[in-house]
Structure formats: C-alpha cells, structure tokens
Design an enzyme around this catalytic site. Sequence first.
Site, short mmCIF file in Angstrom:
data_model
loop_
_atom_site.label_atom_id
_atom_site.label_comp_id
_atom_site.label_asym_id
_atom_site.label_seq_id
_atom_site.Cartn_x
_atom_site.Cartn_y
_atom_site.Cartn_z
N GLN A 11 50.57 30.05 43.10
CA GLN A 11 51.64 29.59 42.19
C GLN A 11 53.03 30.02 42.66
OE1 GLN A 11 50.98 29.37 37.90
NE2 GLN A 11 49.80 31.24 38.20
N ASP A 34 44.35 35.69 56.92
CA ASP A 34 43.61 36.56 56.00
C ASP A 34 44.20 37.97 56.12
OD1 ASP A 34 41.87 38.15 54.63
OD2 ASP A 34 40.06 37.36 55.56
N ILE A 35 44.83 38.43 55.06
CA ILE A 35 45.56 39.71 55.15
C ILE A 35 44.63 40.92 55.29
CG2 ILE A 35 47.63 38.87 53.98
CD1 ILE A 35 46.63 40.34 51.43
N ALA A 58 47.15 37.73 46.73
CA ALA A 58 46.41 38.77 46.01
C ALA A 58 45.10 38.19 45.51
CB ALA A 58 47.24 39.28 44.82
N TYR A 59 44.19 39.08 45.20
CA TYR A 59 42.99 38.68 44.45
C TYR A 59 43.39 38.82 42.98
CZ TYR A 59 38.05 38.85 42.88
OH TYR A 59 36.85 38.62 42.26
N THR A 60 43.67 37.66 42.35
CA THR A 60 44.32 37.68 41.03
C THR A 60 43.36 37.43 39.86
OG1 THR A 60 44.88 35.34 41.33
CG2 THR A 60 46.57 36.93 41.93
N THR A 99 52.61 43.66 38.99
CA THR A 99 52.19 43.14 37.68
C THR A 99 52.45 44.11 36.53
OG1 THR A 99 50.18 42.53 36.45
CG2 THR A 99 49.86 43.99 38.30
N TYR A 123 41.95 45.46 38.57
CA TYR A 123 43.07 44.66 39.08
C TYR A 123 44.37 45.47 39.04
CZ TYR A 123 46.77 41.10 39.10
OH TYR A 123 47.92 40.37 39.37
N LYS A 127 46.56 46.73 42.25
CA LYS A 127 47.94 46.30 42.46
C LYS A 127 48.87 47.52 42.53
CE LYS A 127 49.51 42.72 42.54
NZ LYS A 127 49.82 41.85 43.70
N1 LIG Z 1 49.68 34.91 37.81
C1 LIG Z 1 50.20 35.83 37.02
O1 LIG Z 1 50.27 35.66 35.82
C2 LIG Z 1 50.73 37.11 37.61
C3 LIG Z 1 51.26 38.07 36.76
C4 LIG Z 1 51.78 39.24 37.30
C5 LIG Z 1 51.77 39.43 38.67
N2 LIG Z 1 51.23 38.49 39.47
C6 LIG Z 1 51.24 38.73 40.92
O2 LIG Z 1 52.08 37.75 41.48
C7 LIG Z 1 51.60 37.36 42.76
C8 LIG Z 1 51.49 35.85 42.84
O3 LIG Z 1 50.61 35.41 41.79
P1 LIG Z 1 50.10 33.91 41.75
O4 LIG Z 1 49.85 33.59 40.34
O5 LIG Z 1 51.00 33.05 42.56
O6 LIG Z 1 48.69 34.09 42.49
P2 LIG Z 1 47.68 32.94 42.95
O7 LIG Z 1 48.11 31.61 42.44
O8 LIG Z 1 46.31 33.46 42.65
O9 LIG Z 1 47.90 32.94 44.54
C9 LIG Z 1 47.44 33.96 45.36
C10 LIG Z 1 47.14 33.35 46.71
O10 LIG Z 1 46.71 34.39 47.59
C11 LIG Z 1 45.62 33.88 48.36
N3 LIG Z 1 44.79 34.95 48.90
C12 LIG Z 1 43.79 35.61 48.27
N4 LIG Z 1 43.20 36.47 49.14
C13 LIG Z 1 43.86 36.36 50.32
C14 LIG Z 1 43.70 36.96 51.59
N5 LIG Z 1 42.73 37.86 51.82
N6 LIG Z 1 44.55 36.59 52.59
C15 LIG Z 1 45.50 35.67 52.38
N7 LIG Z 1 45.69 35.05 51.19
C16 LIG Z 1 44.88 35.39 50.17
C17 LIG Z 1 44.86 33.02 47.35
O11 LIG Z 1 43.97 32.16 48.00
P3 LIG Z 1 42.63 31.68 47.20
O12 LIG Z 1 43.12 30.93 45.99
O13 LIG Z 1 41.92 30.85 48.21
O14 LIG Z 1 41.92 32.95 46.81
C18 LIG Z 1 46.01 32.30 46.65
O15 LIG Z 1 46.40 31.12 47.32
C19 LIG Z 1 50.29 38.12 42.98
O16 LIG Z 1 50.54 39.23 43.77
C20 LIG Z 1 49.89 38.55 41.58
O17 LIG Z 1 49.16 39.76 41.62
C21 LIG Z 1 50.71 37.33 38.99
#
Ligand SMILES: NC(=O)c1ccc[n+]([C@@H]2O[C@H](COP(=O)([O-])OP(=O)(O)OC[C@H]3O[C@@H](n4cnc5c(N)ncnc54)[C@H](OP(=O)(O)O)[C@@H]3O)[C@@H](O)[C@H]2O)c1
Length: 292
Positions: A11, A34-35, A58-60, A99, A123, A127
């Site tokens: 996102q 792959d990080i 991240a693994y979210t 987060t 989680y 983080k």
């Molecule tokens: N979403 C929320 O509400 C929220 C709230 C607070 C903080 N955050 C933080 O904000 C950041 C962005 O969130 P987001 O919602 O954009 O997350 P997201 O949509 O889940 O995107 C995370 C991306 O990271 C990829 N990924 C997972 N494992 C990986 C690896 N080993 N190597 C490389 N890429 C990898 C995922 O791929 P796959 O989909 O294939 O696994 C996905 O495309 C994250 O750090 C999250 O912890 C999010």
Amino acid sequence: MRILITGSRGQLGSELINIAPKKHEVFGFDMDMDITDIKAVEDKFSLVEPDIVIHCAAYTDVDGCEDNAEKAYLVNCLGTENLALVASRYKCEFVYISTDYVFDGKKTSPYTEYDEPNPLSVYGKSKLGGERVVSQIIEKFYIIRTTGIYSKYGKNFVETIIKNSKDSKTKGVLKVVDDQICTPTYSKDLAECIYSLIETKMYGIYHATNNGQCSWYEFAKEIFNILINLSKVSAAPVNIEPIKSKDLVDRKAKRPSYSVLSNFKLEKRNIFYMREWKDALKDFLEEFKDFI
Ligand SMILES: NC(=O)c1ccc[n+]([C@@H]2O[C@H](COP(=O)([O-])OP(=O)(O)OC[C@H]3O[C@@H](n4cnc5c(N)ncnc54)[C@H](OP(=O)(O)O)[C@@H]3O)[C@@H](O)[C@H]2O)c1
C-alpha cells in the site's frame, strides 16, 4: 536523490512510487529483493547506489505473526537489519516505517514520540525490533510510526468493509469493534508527509497519522455516511453493529485498545500538517468512488 523503496507493491510503497516528486529517481523492489536474503539486498544496492532507503516491506499480517513468529522476526527484524547493514556501507539515509502497535494502549491521550513502547503482539515486538536495529546501525535515520493505512492499493479496512457489505453471507449486518481507538491514515497523505520529512535532515523518531481519532466501528459508519453524501449509495447497504474485541475469537493477536499517535514533532517543527481523518477519507472515496 536516488531513492530505493522496499515493499513497492504494498500500500505505502505503491503510493510513494505513484506520487514521487519528479526531482527524485525512484527504484522500487518488493519480493524481487527478498530482504531476508542479504546477498539479494547487496545485489540491488550495487545496481541502484541509493542515497536514501524508504523501507516499507514487512510481514504485516498481525494475526499471522502470532502463528508464525519466526517469519515475523525474520522479515521485520533480520530483513530490516540486512537492509540497514548494506545501507550503512553506502552511507545512505534510512526511513523505517513503524507502527502504533509498538504501544500497549494503556494511555488515554495520544502517544508522543517520547512515550515508552511496550508491544502486546508478535507483530508489534518484531516492528520494535526493526526500529532498534535501524537506530543502532544507521547514523541518519527517520523512524516513522503510523496507524491504520488505507489506499487504492492492496488489502485494507475500507476495501474490506465495502467488499463485505456486498457479500450475501453477511446477511445485511457487519459487526465491527468499537473498543479499539486509532486514526485511519490515507496512504497519499502519509507519502506526501514522508517526502517533506526527508527534505529536513531532522533525523529521529516521528509519528505521522491523519488527525483525530475513532473506533473501527465509527470508521466503518463514516465510510457509508460519505458514500451516501457522494450519492454513490442511497442508504448503507448493511447495518453496522458494534462488538467488543473479546468477541472476535479468531483474532490471535492482542491489539492496543487505544493507539492514537500525536504528530507532535511534525507539528511543533512545522514540517507537515496531516489533515483530519474524515477529510482524508472523503477525498479518497471521492477519487475512487467509480471503482467502489
Ligand atoms: N497497513 C497498516 O495499517 C500499517 C499500520 C502501521 C504501520 N504499518 C507499516 O507500514 C509499512 C507499509 O505497510 P503496508 O500497509 O504498505 O504493507 P503491505 O501492503 O503489506 O506491503 C508490504 C509489502 O512488503 C512485501 N514483503 C513482505 N515480505 C518481504 C520480504 N521478505 N522481502 C521483500 N518484500 C517483502 C509484501 O509482499 P507480499 O504481499 O508478497 O507479502 C508487500 O508487498 C509496513 O512496514 C507496516 O508494518 C502499516
């Protein structure tokens, strides 16, 4: 600047690429770097030679992390450490997205950057582990904590609520928790904020969410209020009923009951003002109403 973005298909990563100011050269990687594999990270860095990394990968899956703690620590801690180690060799600046789930939710007023984390879930712990490795390894870092991201990219609460409202299995009722308070945050506002922050060179921990607060129940109600006002629907297609978190038996992770973040440093330093969550949500739904 040459900017390397991780999680570029997620996102926030997608949004950062979509709205990148023209003066920057932006390189996005997702699972194609792959990080958790430091060699893969080294290879991409040698191709890009970035000035700054914006680390969104991240693994979210918050409940998934409870079942698969090893994966949570592998991706969110070791993966972040791999990136930080390689970035430090390139003397990169580093932005780590964190987060509200690093907090335990015991406060009753918004958390500032100076409050002590105490995560309740795997989680949140993983983080926070990521925050720590970044601050130990990188000299010039920004740690940005945010909450409840929604966007036109990928799975999020707004999309899920609208999708579930059309699903006949719900039988006209959607039950949403009213005892968890946070602030929904539009990915576009957050991405704009990040691009402003990296201009400042005022490194450190920042909180960045839309302003105001609500329960997930209030958030769900507001989605349909706005869609009605936009004449997208004539009435809410489902009844939204409040429930308590303890009634969601399939949710494995404990979540903070109150995780509103204060954008204290952003505002006191006049870096960026994040608008009210309802205004951001209205813009989002207006822009994407034809896809809804
Ligand atoms: N979403 C929320 O509400 C929220 C709230 C607070 C903080 N955050 C933080 O904000 C950041 C962005 O969130 P987001 O919602 O954009 O997350 P997201 O949509 O889940 O995107 C995370 C991306 O990271 C990829 N990924 C997972 N494992 C990986 C690896 N080993 N190597 C490389 N890429 C990898 C995922 O791929 P796959 O989909 O294939 O696994 C996905 O495309 C994250 O750090 C999250 O912890 C999010």
